[in-house]
Design an enzyme around this catalytic site. Structure first.
Site, PDB file in Angstrom:
ATOM      1  N   CYS A   1     -20.141 -50.353  32.078  1.00  0.00           N
ATOM      2  CA  CYS A   1     -21.378 -50.030  31.725  1.00  0.00           C
ATOM      3  C   CYS A   1     -22.387 -49.477  32.643  1.00  0.00           C
TER       4      CYS A   1
ATOM      5  N   CYS B   1     -23.050 -58.988  28.586  1.00  0.00           N
ATOM      6  CA  CYS B   1     -22.863 -57.854  29.163  1.00  0.00           C
ATOM      7  C   CYS B   1     -21.628 -56.884  28.904  1.00  0.00           C
TER       8      CYS B   1
ATOM      9  N   CYS C   1     -32.890 -45.911  35.270  1.00  0.00           N
ATOM     10  CA  CYS C   1     -33.610 -46.326  36.265  1.00  0.00           C
ATOM     11  C   CYS C   1     -34.129 -45.043  37.187  1.00  0.00           C
TER      12      CYS C   1
ATOM     13  N   CYS D   1     -35.033 -50.714  32.227  1.00  0.00           N
ATOM     14  CA  CYS D   1     -33.617 -51.124  32.089  1.00  0.00           C
ATOM     15  C   CYS D   1     -33.476 -52.329  31.030  1.00  0.00           C
TER      16      CYS D   1
ATOM     17  N   CYS E   1     -42.653 -51.287  35.733  1.00  0.00           N
ATOM     18  CA  CYS E   1     -41.427 -50.468  35.017  1.00  0.00           C
ATOM     19  C   CYS E   1     -40.377 -51.761  33.978  1.00  0.00           C
TER      20      CYS E   1
ATOM     21  N   CYS F   1     -39.964 -52.239  41.626  1.00  0.00           N
ATOM     22  CA  CYS F   1     -40.073 -51.763  40.088  1.00  0.00           C
ATOM     23  C   CYS F   1     -41.491 -51.770  39.601  1.00  0.00           C
TER      24      CYS F   1
ATOM     25  N   CYS G   1     -30.805 -52.050  27.479  1.00  0.00           N
ATOM     26  CA  CYS G   1     -29.587 -52.560  27.544  1.00  0.00           C
ATOM     27  C   CYS G   1     -29.212 -52.871  26.105  1.00  0.00           C
TER      28      CYS G   1
ATOM     29  N   ASP H   1     -16.557 -58.132  47.451  1.00  0.00           N
ATOM     30  CA  ASP H   1     -16.481 -58.381  46.066  1.00  0.00           C
ATOM     31  C   ASP H   1     -15.483 -59.665  45.597  1.00  0.00           C
TER      32      ASP H   1
HETATM   33  C1  B12 Z   1     -19.126 -61.433  38.528  1.00  0.00           C
HETATM   34  C2  B12 Z   1     -19.652 -59.977  38.846  1.00  0.00           C
HETATM   35  C3  B12 Z   1     -20.185 -59.466  37.747  1.00  0.00           C
HETATM   36  C4  B12 Z   1     -19.997 -59.895  36.099  1.00  0.00           C
HETATM   37  C5  B12 Z   1     -21.484 -60.836  36.198  1.00  0.00           C
HETATM   38  C6  B12 Z   1     -22.524 -60.173  37.107  1.00  0.00           C
HETATM   39  C7  B12 Z   1     -23.838 -61.094  37.115  1.00  0.00           C
HETATM   40  N1  B12 Z   1     -24.753 -60.624  37.582  1.00  0.00           N
HETATM   41  O1  B12 Z   1     -23.766 -62.243  36.818  1.00  0.00           O
HETATM   42  C8  B12 Z   1     -19.893 -58.699  35.716  1.00  0.00           C
HETATM   43  C9  B12 Z   1     -18.634 -58.210  34.891  1.00  0.00           C
HETATM   44  C10 B12 Z   1     -20.898 -58.745  34.078  1.00  0.00           C
HETATM   45  C11 B12 Z   1     -20.584 -57.653  36.626  1.00  0.00           C
HETATM   46  C12 B12 Z   1     -21.228 -56.388  35.941  1.00  0.00           C
HETATM   47  C13 B12 Z   1     -21.497 -55.502  37.049  1.00  0.00           C
HETATM   48  N2  B12 Z   1     -21.127 -55.263  38.387  1.00  0.00           N
HETATM   49 CO1  B12 Z   1     -20.500 -56.951  39.212  1.00  0.00          CO
HETATM   50  N3  B12 Z   1     -19.941 -58.327  40.288  1.00  0.00           N
HETATM   51  C14 B12 Z   1     -19.924 -59.682  40.056  1.00  0.00           C
HETATM   52  C15 B12 Z   1     -19.699 -60.191  41.547  1.00  0.00           C
HETATM   53  C16 B12 Z   1     -17.982 -60.488  41.702  1.00  0.00           C
HETATM   54  C17 B12 Z   1     -20.147 -61.762  41.487  1.00  0.00           C
HETATM   55  C18 B12 Z   1     -21.632 -61.512  41.087  1.00  0.00           C
HETATM   56  C19 B12 Z   1     -22.280 -62.933  40.869  1.00  0.00           C
HETATM   57  O2  B12 Z   1     -22.120 -63.843  41.806  1.00  0.00           O
HETATM   58  N4  B12 Z   1     -23.478 -63.179  40.174  1.00  0.00           N
HETATM   59  C20 B12 Z   1     -24.050 -64.501  39.882  1.00  0.00           C
HETATM   60  C21 B12 Z   1     -25.342 -63.997  39.957  1.00  0.00           C
HETATM   61  C22 B12 Z   1     -26.114 -65.372  39.989  1.00  0.00           C
HETATM   62  O3  B12 Z   1     -25.915 -63.466  40.978  1.00  0.00           O
HETATM   63  P1  B12 Z   1     -26.424 -61.814  41.303  1.00  0.00           P
HETATM   64  O4  B12 Z   1     -26.562 -61.147  39.944  1.00  0.00           O
HETATM   65  O5  B12 Z   1     -25.771 -61.263  42.176  1.00  0.00           O
HETATM   66  O6  B12 Z   1     -28.104 -62.192  41.760  1.00  0.00           O
HETATM   67  C23 B12 Z   1     -28.830 -63.118  41.432  1.00  0.00           C
HETATM   68  C24 B12 Z   1     -29.584 -63.956  42.272  1.00  0.00           C
HETATM   69  O7  B12 Z   1     -29.371 -63.290  43.401  1.00  0.00           O
HETATM   70  C25 B12 Z   1     -30.818 -64.205  41.646  1.00  0.00           C
HETATM   71  N5  B12 Z   1     -32.201 -63.309  42.227  1.00  0.00           N
HETATM   72  C26 B12 Z   1     -32.246 -61.961  42.104  1.00  0.00           C
HETATM   73  N6  B12 Z   1     -33.361 -61.662  42.527  1.00  0.00           N
HETATM   74  C27 B12 Z   1     -34.155 -62.754  42.985  1.00  0.00           C
HETATM   75  C28 B12 Z   1     -35.378 -62.655  43.452  1.00  0.00           C
HETATM   76  C29 B12 Z   1     -35.903 -64.057  43.703  1.00  0.00           C
HETATM   77  C30 B12 Z   1     -37.314 -64.176  44.224  1.00  0.00           C
HETATM   78  C31 B12 Z   1     -35.121 -65.288  43.582  1.00  0.00           C
HETATM   79  C32 B12 Z   1     -35.536 -66.578  43.845  1.00  0.00           C
HETATM   80  C33 B12 Z   1     -33.872 -64.898  42.879  1.00  0.00           C
HETATM   81  C34 B12 Z   1     -33.243 -63.690  42.839  1.00  0.00           C
HETATM   82  O8  B12 Z   1     -31.017 -63.792  40.341  1.00  0.00           O
HETATM   83  C35 B12 Z   1     -29.944 -62.814  40.367  1.00  0.00           C
HETATM   84  C36 B12 Z   1     -29.334 -62.736  38.736  1.00  0.00           C
HETATM   85  O9  B12 Z   1     -29.053 -63.979  38.257  1.00  0.00           O
HETATM   86  C37 B12 Z   1     -20.302 -59.524  42.593  1.00  0.00           C
HETATM   87  C38 B12 Z   1     -19.605 -59.336  43.794  1.00  0.00           C
HETATM   88  C39 B12 Z   1     -20.411 -60.632  44.591  1.00  0.00           C
HETATM   89  N7  B12 Z   1     -19.423 -61.494  45.365  1.00  0.00           N
HETATM   90  O10 B12 Z   1     -21.377 -60.686  44.728  1.00  0.00           O
HETATM   91  C40 B12 Z   1     -20.088 -57.895  41.535  1.00  0.00           C
HETATM   92  C41 B12 Z   1     -21.348 -56.837  41.914  1.00  0.00           C
HETATM   93  C42 B12 Z   1     -22.629 -57.602  41.729  1.00  0.00           C
HETATM   94  N8  B12 Z   1     -21.071 -56.116  40.826  1.00  0.00           N
HETATM   95  C43 B12 Z   1     -21.268 -54.892  41.313  1.00  0.00           C
HETATM   96  C44 B12 Z   1     -21.256 -53.702  40.177  1.00  0.00           C
HETATM   97  C45 B12 Z   1     -21.230 -52.478  40.619  1.00  0.00           C
HETATM   98  C46 B12 Z   1     -21.334 -54.101  38.717  1.00  0.00           C
HETATM   99  C47 B12 Z   1     -21.760 -53.109  37.447  1.00  0.00           C
HETATM  100  C48 B12 Z   1     -22.778 -51.963  37.726  1.00  0.00           C
HETATM  101  C49 B12 Z   1     -20.236 -52.445  36.986  1.00  0.00           C
HETATM  102  C50 B12 Z   1     -20.251 -51.555  35.993  1.00  0.00           C
HETATM  103  N9  B12 Z   1     -20.802 -50.494  36.144  1.00  0.00           N
HETATM  104  O11 B12 Z   1     -20.048 -51.922  34.757  1.00  0.00           O
HETATM  105  C51 B12 Z   1     -22.193 -54.170  36.309  1.00  0.00           C
HETATM  106  C52 B12 Z   1     -23.730 -54.464  36.498  1.00  0.00           C
HETATM  107  C53 B12 Z   1     -24.260 -55.265  35.781  1.00  0.00           C
HETATM  108  C54 B12 Z   1     -25.585 -55.840  36.073  1.00  0.00           C
HETATM  109  N10 B12 Z   1     -26.786 -55.163  35.776  1.00  0.00           N
HETATM  110  O12 B12 Z   1     -25.739 -56.715  37.020  1.00  0.00           O
HETATM  111  C55 B12 Z   1     -21.808 -54.689  42.388  1.00  0.00           C
HETATM  112  C56 B12 Z   1     -23.328 -54.508  42.378  1.00  0.00           C
HETATM  113  C57 B12 Z   1     -23.894 -53.432  43.588  1.00  0.00           C
HETATM  114  C58 B12 Z   1     -25.259 -53.380  43.362  1.00  0.00           C
HETATM  115  N11 B12 Z   1     -25.726 -52.009  44.025  1.00  0.00           N
HETATM  116  O13 B12 Z   1     -26.180 -54.098  43.212  1.00  0.00           O
HETATM  117  C59 B12 Z   1     -21.053 -55.974  43.145  1.00  0.00           C
HETATM  118  C60 B12 Z   1     -21.997 -56.452  44.528  1.00  0.00           C
HETATM  119  C61 B12 Z   1     -19.949 -55.627  43.672  1.00  0.00           C
HETATM  120  C62 B12 Z   1     -19.863 -54.820  44.943  1.00  0.00           C
HETATM  121  N12 B12 Z   1     -19.107 -55.458  45.874  1.00  0.00           N
HETATM  122  O14 B12 Z   1     -20.435 -53.989  45.124  1.00  0.00           O
HETATM  123  N13 B12 Z   1     -20.355 -58.126  37.680  1.00  0.00           N
HETATM  124  S1  SF4 Z   2     -35.509 -49.538  35.561  1.00  0.00           S
HETATM  125 FE1  SF4 Z   2     -35.162 -49.537  37.999  1.00  0.00          FE
HETATM  126  S2  SF4 Z   2     -37.241 -49.482  38.750  1.00  0.00           S
HETATM  127 FE2  SF4 Z   2     -37.343 -49.777  36.311  1.00  0.00          FE
HETATM  128  S3  SF4 Z   2     -37.481 -52.096  36.215  1.00  0.00           S
HETATM  129 FE3  SF4 Z   2     -35.201 -51.554  36.070  1.00  0.00          FE
HETATM  130  S4  SF4 Z   2     -34.458 -51.830  38.253  1.00  0.00           S
HETATM  131 FE4  SF4 Z   2     -36.750 -51.618  38.165  1.00  0.00          FE
HETATM  132  S1  SF4 Z   3     -24.366 -53.200  32.380  1.00  0.00           S
HETATM  133 FE1  SF4 Z   3     -24.580 -55.031  31.287  1.00  0.00          FE
HETATM  134  S2  SF4 Z   3     -26.757 -55.379  31.686  1.00  0.00           S
HETATM  135 FE2  SF4 Z   3     -26.756 -53.405  32.241  1.00  0.00          FE
HETATM  136  S3  SF4 Z   3     -27.171 -52.143  30.407  1.00  0.00           S
HETATM  137 FE3  SF4 Z   3     -24.854 -52.449  30.296  1.00  0.00          FE
HETATM  138  S4  SF4 Z   3     -24.733 -54.407  29.074  1.00  0.00           S
HETATM  139 FE4  SF4 Z   3     -26.663 -54.134  29.696  1.00  0.00          FE
END
Ligand code: B12
Ligand code: SF4
Ligand code: SF4
Length: 321
Positions: free
Chosen positions: A218, A191, A225, A171, A168, A165, A175, A111
């Site tokens: 949240c 968010c 899901c 999610c 579906c 997915c 939101c 993280d």
């Molecule tokens: C900053 C951060 C946050 C921020 C912003 C999150 C964001 N997505 O932007 C905030 C505070 C909002 C947040 C919220 C949450 N977070 Co957070 N967060 C992080 C952190 C530290 C960095 C994430 C990051 O770099 N995001 C930038 C975006 C661009 O990356 P991404 O969402 O991971 O993925 C992107 C790409 O991979 C791409 N992508 C995805 N699929 C595909 C497919 C293709 C084909 C392509 C080309 C690209 C692509 O698009 C995605 C979305 O933009 C990570 C830890 C880490 N170092 O990764 C934890 C992490 C993602 N968080 C985590 C958690 C648990 C949460 C919450 C559930 C907490 C909660 N209950 O409130 C929520 C979930 C919100 C959600 N629906 O994602 C876990 C997720 C675990 C999991 N099973 O996924 C992580 C991994 C921490 C951990 N070590 O476990 N988080």
């Molecule tokens: S609710 Fe779960 S299965 Fe449905 S679109 Fe979202 S992540 Fe995929």
């Molecule tokens: S965690 Fe963030 S993206 Fe997921 S339902 Fe809550 S507000 Fe929406």
């Protein structure tokens, strides 16, 4: 657990779009280290593979939902803070490897490091990135945390999990703040997890009703899901220490110090008093409960302008009920 190649080419076009659109609010660090987030070799030069692990925090059988007079906190935050805990677990593996493969070098992370953990975990076969951006496993749903170990050895990589997915959109539809501009792309600046955990200032008015009763994080896009119907019990993490509902008047009232002592060691303890108070005042405004009026009134002239303004907004909202 699975292995991803060091060059998992994490992110892809969705990451580019996300960076270009400036969707990280006050989390400016997310726009930094862009290349290192995509490729672990930017900060671990000798990395050849990455071992990725998922740790379930699900609590099957325990109800979690709105409770009158309480604010909700995200499920991951009711157990001992995972950051150091999981990093240490990966550290044990590193120490074991040092003995099993003398001269080997590995770096644990969880993280806190600039790396797209979900993309690497997906490349390591732990699951697929759902439309809610969460990493989902067909075996344990999405209530799991991710940690990793960068390795200087070339290990056979697992293959990325298939996307389940389908059609579906539960999610995206559920939101409360409409934070998904498109599938798999989260606008973090909308968010509730960002507002309640990360944001220091006032929560923008247009999102306050959507924040509802959430006071820390949240879980809505995970609760709806279908893959979370089969939650696996958490084995590697310690048991929950508190419920996912906390009394709002305790969070913002004169006894807040007592609540904070119960939160010690949990992720929620990272939130400073002001932030939790702001969140509780907001949830009171959304509660429809007139009993909070005296407490809210006591904040309307608070020396902190964010708390004072939040209390006034909440009183005005209760007056509309
Ligand atoms: C900053 C951060 C946050 C921020 C912003 C999150 C964001 N997505 O932007 C905030 C505070 C909002 C947040 C919220 C949450 N977070 Co957070 N967060 C992080 C952190 C530290 C960095 C994430 C990051 O770099 N995001 C930038 C975006 C661009 O990356 P991404 O969402 O991971 O993925 C992107 C790409 O991979 C791409 N992508 C995805 N699929 C595909 C497919 C293709 C084909 C392509 C080309 C690209 C692509 O698009 C995605 C979305 O933009 C990570 C830890 C880490 N170092 O990764 C934890 C992490 C993602 N968080 C985590 C958690 C648990 C949460 C919450 C559930 C907490 C909660 N209950 O409130 C929520 C979930 C919100 C959600 N629906 O994602 C876990 C997720 C675990 C999991 N099973 O996924 C992580 C991994 C921490 C951990 N070590 O476990 N988080
Ligand atoms: S609710 Fe779960 S299965 Fe449905 S679109 Fe979202 S992540 Fe995929
Ligand atoms: S965690 Fe963030 S993206 Fe997921 S339902 Fe809550 S507000 Fe929406």
């Amino acid at each position: 657990m699975g292995i991803a190649p060091a060059a998992a080419s994490a992110g892809g076009p969705a990451y580019e779009a996300w960076l270009a659109a400036d969707m990280h609010g006050e989390m400016g660090y997310m726009a930094e280290n862009q290349d290192s987030r995509r490729d672990i070799r930017a900060w671990m030069k000798d990395a050849k593979s990455v071992l990725m692990c998922g740790f379930s925090y699900a609590n099957p059988g325990v109800e979690s939902g709105p409770v009158e007079g309480s604010g909700r906190i995200a499920r991951y935050s009711v157990r001992t803070d995972y950051h150091q805990l999981l990093r240490d677990k990966m550290g044990e593996l590193r120490d074991w490897l040092k003995i099993a493969v003398p001269g080997s070098h590995s770096v644990p992370f969880c993280d806190m490091s600039p790396i797209l953990e979900r993309s690497y975990a997906s490349a390591a076969g732990l699951g697929w990135q759902g439309k809610n951006a969460m990493l989902l496993s067909a075996d344990i749903g999405s209530y799991f945390l991710i940690a990793g170990l960068g390795l200087d050895m070339e290990l056979p990589a697992d293959s990325a999990g298939p996307d389940h997915c389908g059609t579906c959109t539960k999610c995206l539809d559920a939101c409360p703040t409409d934070a998904f501009p498109k599938e798999r792309v989260l606008d973090a600046s909308k968010c509730i997890a960002y507002f309640t955990i990360e944001s220091k200032g006032a929560i923008p008015e247009e999102f306050r009703a959507g924040v509802g009763d959430w006071v820390y994080g949240c879980d809505v896009c995970q609760e709806v899901c279908p893959w979370n119907r089969f939650e696996a019990p958490a084995r590697a993490l310690p048991p929950p220490k508190i419920a996912t509902e906390l009394p709002l008047d305790e969070l913002a009232g004169p006894k807040s110090a007592n609540v904070r002592s119960r939160l010690k060691g949990l992720p929620i303890a990272r939130a400073v008093r002001k932030r939790l108070t702001r969140n509780a005042l907001l949830a009171m405004g959304n509660s429809g409960l007139a009993k909070y009026k005296p407490l809210l009134e006591s904040y309307t002239d608070d020396k902190d302008p964010v708390l004072a303004e939040q209390a006034r907004w909440s009183l005005a909202r209760l007056a509309q009920e």
